[in-house]
Scaffold this active site. Sequence first.
Site, PDB file in Angstrom:
ATOM      1  N   ARG A 242       0.861  -1.181   0.000  1.00  0.00           N
ATOM      2  CA  ARG A 242       0.000   0.000   0.000  1.00  0.00           C
ATOM      3  C   ARG A 242       0.897   1.230   0.000  1.00  0.00           C
ATOM      4  NH1 ARG A 242      -3.581  -2.623  -1.632  1.00  0.00           N
ATOM      5  NH2 ARG A 242      -5.650  -2.962  -0.732  1.00  0.00           N
ATOM      6  N   GLU A 271      -3.707   7.522  -4.459  1.00  0.00           N
ATOM      7  CA  GLU A 271      -4.127   6.991  -5.766  1.00  0.00           C
ATOM      8  C   GLU A 271      -5.439   7.625  -6.205  1.00  0.00           C
ATOM      9  OE1 GLU A 271      -4.184   2.705  -5.613  1.00  0.00           O
ATOM     10  OE2 GLU A 271      -2.158   2.636  -4.808  1.00  0.00           O
ATOM     11  N   HIS A 289      -1.397   0.095  -9.791  1.00  0.00           N
ATOM     12  CA  HIS A 289      -2.041  -0.807  -8.819  1.00  0.00           C
ATOM     13  C   HIS A 289      -2.649  -2.037  -9.526  1.00  0.00           C
ATOM     14  CE1 HIS A 289      -4.148  -0.967  -4.641  1.00  0.00           C
ATOM     15  NE2 HIS A 289      -3.919  -2.178  -5.105  1.00  0.00           N
TER      16      HIS A 289
HETATM   17  C1  DGY Z   1      -5.753  -6.099  -2.693  1.00  0.00           C
HETATM   18  O1  DGY Z   1      -6.272  -7.190  -2.842  1.00  0.00           O
HETATM   19  O2  DGY Z   1      -5.503  -5.634  -1.576  1.00  0.00           O
HETATM   20  C2  DGY Z   1      -5.460  -5.303  -3.906  1.00  0.00           C
HETATM   21  O3  DGY Z   1      -4.501  -4.332  -3.648  1.00  0.00           O
HETATM   22  C3  DGY Z   1      -6.734  -4.668  -4.451  1.00  0.00           C
HETATM   23  O4  DGY Z   1      -7.417  -4.083  -3.406  1.00  0.00           O
END
Ligand code: DGY
Length: 340
Positions: A242, A271, A289
Amino acid sequence: MPDARPVVAVTRSLPTEVEQVLARDFAVRLNEDDHPWSAEELEHGLRTADGLLCTVTDQITAERLAVQPLRTGILANFGVGFNHIDIEAAAVLGIAVTNTPGVLTDATAELTIALMLMVARRAGQGERIVRAGKWQGWGPTDLLGRTTIGRTLGIIGMGRIGRAVARMASRGLGMSVIYFNPSPVPAAEAIGAEPRDSVEAVLAESDFVSLHCPSTPATHHLIDADRLAAMQPGAYLINTARGDVVDESALINALENGHLGGAALDVYEAEPEVPQRLRQLENVVLLPHMGSATVETRVAMGLKAAANLAAFFRGEPLPDPVVAPGVSAPLRPGADRTRR
Ligand code: DGY
């Protein structure tokens, strides 16, 4: 005849196979044009649907959940990370929350390896030259990168994805893998990954550092200016976890001043905003992402979310509970949430 099935609102377009299963089992409301929902649309969903199938683009805050009347009993998240949902607020309100662990492990690990190779071998930079029509032909000193083979990979957060990355890197690239995880990870020994007792110890020894911890208050800016300075000169940072785990401004400074060899990122602090200063750098790989973005994985994630919804409405135990229905505390507090 009125449709007596539970109403499920789906906040984004999903693979057709998943939408068909949802339409079979529920009175489903799909997002035909796939626009990210506004706060108003989210609140409308919470007021009018029995279940919400949501994604990382939905900020489900305590304020959103305070809508009146609140009809939604389950938030079935399409994704393993749930930092966009206020799970404490959901727990207090007795709303169940589920996620989709396991099915996206290999896809995310695979993209992590791809990012590491891309940044080390300057693949993005090379591709930009070719696409721009600027390639003048082969040159012995052109675009020299660094090899990953036999080098040291440091993993922060040794959950499922961290372990899959460790396995691929050690078996496929002969890398030595070291890691930091807040709790012991016996399964890491089987893949030859060696624990270190602090983030700093991992940073000091690694040629490549890959982040696999969730976003929690404890991991916010875990990689800050001091920790970036503690990385080896010329080392590379990879982030498929993240964005807010890294202090993005401090990272840009460390890239601009040449301390780091490069960074490869799939996630960002705000984002879909990606800072202009970051986009201007050549020694970064920037992806939108897409760690879990394979057909197989996104179908599996959708079917898992559908299975969680079905279990909830049948009153059965949830396959992937983050917050069980009607409880007043999240099922996976603190330490456990560091192991994705
Ligand atoms: C996750 O599965 O956490 C991906 O980053 C999409 O949210």
